[in-house]
Design a protein around this motif. Structure first.
Motif, PDB file in Angstrom:
ATOM      1  N   THR A 161       0.806  -1.224   0.000  1.00 48.21           N
ATOM      2  CA  THR A 161       0.000   0.000   0.000  1.00 48.21           C
ATOM      3  C   THR A 161       0.841   1.278   0.000  1.00 48.21           C
ATOM      4  OG1 THR A 161      -0.196  -0.254   2.403  1.00 48.21           O
ATOM      5  CG2 THR A 161      -2.051  -1.015   1.065  1.00 48.21           C
ATOM      6  N   SER A 162       2.047   1.208   0.539  1.00 41.86           N
ATOM      7  CA  SER A 162       2.893   2.404   0.599  1.00 41.86           C
ATOM      8  C   SER A 162       3.373   2.847  -0.780  1.00 41.86           C
ATOM      9  CB  SER A 162       4.094   2.159   1.517  1.00 41.86           C
ATOM     10  OG  SER A 162       4.893   1.099   1.021  1.00 41.86           O
ATOM     11  N   ILE A 166      -3.873   5.808  -1.683  1.00 38.27           N
ATOM     12  CA  ILE A 166      -4.877   4.958  -1.040  1.00 38.27           C
ATOM     13  C   ILE A 166      -6.131   5.780  -0.739  1.00 38.27           C
ATOM     14  CG2 ILE A 166      -5.395   3.553   0.982  1.00 38.27           C
ATOM     15  CD1 ILE A 166      -3.445   2.241  -0.973  1.00 38.27           C
ATOM     16  N   LEU A 167      -7.297   5.186  -1.051  1.00 38.09           N
ATOM     17  CA  LEU A 167      -8.570   5.851  -0.826  1.00 38.09           C
ATOM     18  C   LEU A 167      -9.282   5.221   0.362  1.00 38.09           C
ATOM     19  CD1 LEU A 167      -9.800   6.006  -4.525  1.00 38.09           C
ATOM     20  CD2 LEU A 167      -8.707   7.811  -3.216  1.00 38.09           C
ATOM     21  N   ASN A 168      -9.736   6.053   1.281  1.00 35.54           N
ATOM     22  CA  ASN A 168     -10.541   5.606   2.410  1.00 35.54           C
ATOM     23  C   ASN A 168     -11.992   5.975   2.128  1.00 35.54           C
ATOM     24  OD1 ASN A 168      -8.217   4.728   3.820  1.00 35.54           O
ATOM     25  ND2 ASN A 168      -7.815   6.843   4.449  1.00 35.54           N
ATOM     26  N   PHE A 178      -8.051  10.827   0.965  1.00 38.85           N
ATOM     27  CA  PHE A 178      -7.069  10.331   0.001  1.00 38.85           C
ATOM     28  C   PHE A 178      -5.689  10.443   0.652  1.00 38.85           C
ATOM     29  CE2 PHE A 178      -3.976  10.652  -3.385  1.00 38.85           C
ATOM     30  CZ  PHE A 178      -4.435   9.777  -4.355  1.00 38.85           C
ATOM     31  N   GLU A 179      -4.973   9.310   0.731  1.00 35.96           N
ATOM     32  CA  GLU A 179      -3.635   9.292   1.332  1.00 35.96           C
ATOM     33  C   GLU A 179      -2.612   8.870   0.279  1.00 35.96           C
ATOM     34  OE1 GLU A 179      -3.680   8.079   5.839  1.00 35.96           O
ATOM     35  OE2 GLU A 179      -4.831   6.584   4.718  1.00 35.96           O
ATOM     36  N   GLU A 180      -1.648   9.716   0.052  1.00 36.61           N
ATOM     37  CA  GLU A 180      -0.615   9.427  -0.941  1.00 36.61           C
ATOM     38  C   GLU A 180       0.509   8.607  -0.299  1.00 36.61           C
ATOM     39  OE1 GLU A 180       1.072   9.230  -4.617  1.00 36.61           O
ATOM     40  OE2 GLU A 180      -0.819  10.231  -4.173  1.00 36.61           O
ATOM     41  N   GLN A 184       1.111   4.037   7.264  1.00 39.05           N
ATOM     42  CA  GLN A 184       0.162   3.248   8.055  1.00 39.05           C
ATOM     43  C   GLN A 184      -1.238   3.407   7.455  1.00 39.05           C
ATOM     44  OE1 GLN A 184       0.977   4.942  11.997  1.00 39.05           O
ATOM     45  NE2 GLN A 184       2.096   3.074  12.520  1.00 39.05           N
ATOM     46  N   PRO A 185      -1.537   2.656   6.437  1.00 44.07           N
ATOM     47  CA  PRO A 185      -2.800   2.832   5.708  1.00 44.07           C
ATOM     48  C   PRO A 185      -4.005   2.338   6.502  1.00 44.07           C
ATOM     49  CG  PRO A 185      -1.644   0.913   4.900  1.00 44.07           C
ATOM     50  CD  PRO A 185      -0.708   1.584   5.858  1.00 44.07           C
TER      51      PRO A 185
END
Length: 380
Positions: A161-162, A166-168, A178-180, A184-185
């Motif tokens: 995932t890193s 990543i979309l929550n 949205f986490e680029e 820690q996803p």
């Protein structure tokens, strides 16, 4: 001329991690799968999805890519009123010109092209992934959700995932964060870089972003987070199927080995979802009586006199007597001399591998790329 949806295909990538494979060609123009180039998959998806208005945005080392695309004939995109249009970074007397600064900037610089068709929706895709996808299903999902933007996602292994954006989401797939490349996803839903936007909504955000000097002018880093912050309706679309970002030498080799798996969802023999490209009209391949061929793709114009196992030969490749090729990829025009041994090798176009050469990589090593420039150093 009004169109419901316009497609913008981003094809200007450098592909630095592919090393010698992209020294002189853009990543989307790199050969793939025995007779294709990487961009053929996205263009074929457009045809199969009945998305006939396509702007192809090119930038880095575009000569081979432009020659390959032409007017879009192999993908039935050589049309009078829409079809395929190549869009290089524009230059005007008023504003001058420069490179595309990011994915969003590339769209911003081509607003005039999009506005010509006055679309309700804009589909943004990439030209450097291997997959089959019906974009019309994505568009229908977007309409059903009455979304402002829809992002195609797939589940990736948690340990990877890193590497992704990543979309929550909530249970109904509405995106709230949205986490680029998170350390820690909270989710393993990775963005595929395939978006559908309501064009008028996106246009407003692009114009605002263009005025921000501190912006990277990127969808993932700037546009999408801004839309989420403004509480717009963004939804995820779960993609079910094979998808590969061939961004490294290892992933490029793996994707080719995947083609030899019997249960692979991406089948080049799929008559319901064909992958199209140019036909070079070489004669049929010749497998001579001294040859042994197992579990391999052998294209037109090839002459095999040696042993071939779990490998892929592009067009017009010749393998002489006594030579053994294993788990390797030989690009068009490669010539292999006598008593050569190659294992886990990627040979670039038109090189000659001399008699008695032995080159191999172990399974825990990255594949060895042979180019005209490094062949002498590797074999000496």
């Amino acid at each position: 001329m009004k169109k419901e949806c316009v497609t913008m295909l981003l094809a200007g990538g450098v592909g630095k991690r592919l090393g010698a494979l992209t020294t002189s060609v853009a990543k989307p123009a790199v050969p793939f799968g025995g007779r294709y180039r990487i961009i053929d998959f996205a263009l074929s998806n457009c045809l199969n999805s009945r998305m006939y208005t396509v702007g192809v945005l090119t930038q880095y080392s575009p000569l081979d890519l432009h020659q390959h695309i032409g007017v879009g004939k192999p993908w039935d995109l050589d049309r009078m009123n829409d079809g395929l249009t190549i869009l290089s970074p524009p230059f005007t007397v008023q504003t001058g010109g420069n490179w595309y600064l990011g994915t969003a900037d590339a769209i911003t610089k081509n607003m005039n092209f999009i506005d010509r068709y006055d679309p309700e929706y804009l589909l943004v895709i990439s030209g450097d992934h291997i997959y089959h996808m019906d974009y019309d299903k994505l568009l229908r999902h977007h309409k059903e959700k009455q979304a402002d933007a829809t992002i195609s996602v797939l589940e990736v292994p948690w340990k990877e995932t890193s590497r992704f954006g990543i979309l929550n989401t909530t249970d109904d797939l509405r995106i709230y964060e949205f986490e680029e490349k998170p350390a820690q996803p909270k989710s393993n839903l990775a963005s595929m870089g395939i978006y559908i936007f309501n064009w008028k909504v996106l246009r407003d955000y692009l114009e605002k972003d263009a005025l921000l000097s501190e912006s990277e002018h990127d969808f993932g880093q700037n546009i999408l987070p801004a839309m989420i912050a403004d509480n717009l309706k963004l939804y995820a679309y779960r993609f079910q199927g094979y998808w590969k970002d061939v961004g490294t030498i290892e992933s490029y080799w793996e994707a080719h080995m995947d083609l030899l798996k019997e249960d692979l969802e991406l089948s080049l023999n799929n008559t319901n979802w064909r992958t199209y490209s140019h036909d070079s009209n070489f004669p049929p391949q010749l497998i001579e009586e001294t040859a042994s061929v197992a579990h391999s793709l052998v294209n037109n114009g090839c002459v095999v006199s040696g042993t071939l196992n779990h490998s892929i030969l592009f067009e017009n490749v010749r393998i002489d007597k006594g030579s053994t090729i294993k788990q390797s990829i030989l690009h068009p025009g490669v010539r292999v001399g006598k008593n050569v041994y190659l294992e886990k090798v990627i040979a670039q176009e038109n090189i000659f591998i001399p008699d008695n050469t032995r080159i191999s990589a172990s399974m825990d090593q990255e594949p060895i790329v042979l180019s005209q420039e490094n062949l002498k150093a590797i074999t000496s």
